[in-house]
Design an enzyme around this catalytic site. Sequence first.
Site, PDB file in Angstrom:
ATOM      1  N   GLU A 190      47.395  31.695  35.012  1.00 28.11           N
ATOM      2  CA  GLU A 190      48.293  30.580  35.296  1.00 28.11           C
ATOM      3  C   GLU A 190      47.632  29.216  35.106  1.00 28.11           C
ATOM      4  OE1 GLU A 190      49.641  31.560  39.223  1.00 28.11           O
ATOM      5  OE2 GLU A 190      51.331  32.732  38.464  1.00 28.11           O
ATOM      6  N   GLU A 230      36.328  51.128  39.622  1.00 25.38           N
ATOM      7  CA  GLU A 230      35.975  50.257  40.738  1.00 25.38           C
ATOM      8  C   GLU A 230      34.678  50.684  41.416  1.00 25.38           C
ATOM      9  OE1 GLU A 230      37.798  51.381  44.943  1.00 25.38           O
ATOM     10  OE2 GLU A 230      39.363  50.759  43.539  1.00 25.38           O
TER      11      GLU A 230
END
Length: 321
Positions: free
Chosen positions: A103, A134
């Site tokens: 963004e 992860e």
Amino acid sequence: MTSTTDANTDANTGGYGELRAQLATLTTEAFRPELAEIDQLPTRELARIMNGEDNSVPAAVAARLPEISAAIDATAERMARGGRLIYAGAGTAGRLGVLDASECPPTFNTDPSEVVGLIAGGPSAMVKAVEGAEDSKELAAADLDALKLTADDTVVGISASGRTPYAIGAVEHARALGALTIGLSCNADSALAAAAEHGLEVVVGPELLTGSTRLKAGTAQKLVLNMISTITMIRLGKTYGNLMVDVRASNEKLRARSRRIVSLATGASDAEIEAALAATDGEVKNAILTILGRVDGPTAATLLTDSDGHLRAALAAVRTT
């Protein structure tokens, strides 16, 4: 020493006994007996309870504002020297980092390379979990090496539990290379915060659904990431007051917003605004400077370059000449 009983227990549970015990100590994983029957409640009551849970998140963030502010100032200092802001996380935490990074270009006209989101397992992990990603510190180090990390960069490890190896590995590798490191978690005394120069532990408490850290923990992380990117950009001169003067007008809505921003900043007529944008190749900040500083487009560009993109400084330079 591990007892025979403990060893047998781990063997019988697939080796997860130690991890289960570790998770049981985390606030974000705590079971809440008082909510054990929520599936029997009416939808409106469930919504009321969930809304009440969410209301507690801003207070948890507020309790960490001094630490958050210090981390932002340090980040802005590095970025002013040409450094990048890099988020690293797995699962929900990684997705939130990618979201915040994606963004920044349309909001602040940053290059996509300036704010980067890394998620364990790569882009495909945005929609589907990548098994084992992860759990790898080495993968985090490799992802950072691929970016050619420098000492001017900032790496924000994000993990609700504060124990995710990928996030910890990213912070440890970045710190070893001299980069600024921030560890954002939602548990106290986390390994992630301990590994980072700036540990941000926003403790929101147990979730409505046991261990579902996309809820309060995810909301807390989103709020903090909003602060880190937005305030850093304010410090870098990407705004004029509360106006997004570096907005990139890439669609009709943003083109209309650009004109509104110039109008709010200058009070100029529509004709003046169109002329200013035409003279500055659509750059909002430059257009404002041409109107308020009464200079032409090339002069506005030079003044902004000399003031490192800070519109107020460029206007002050005009008024003192």
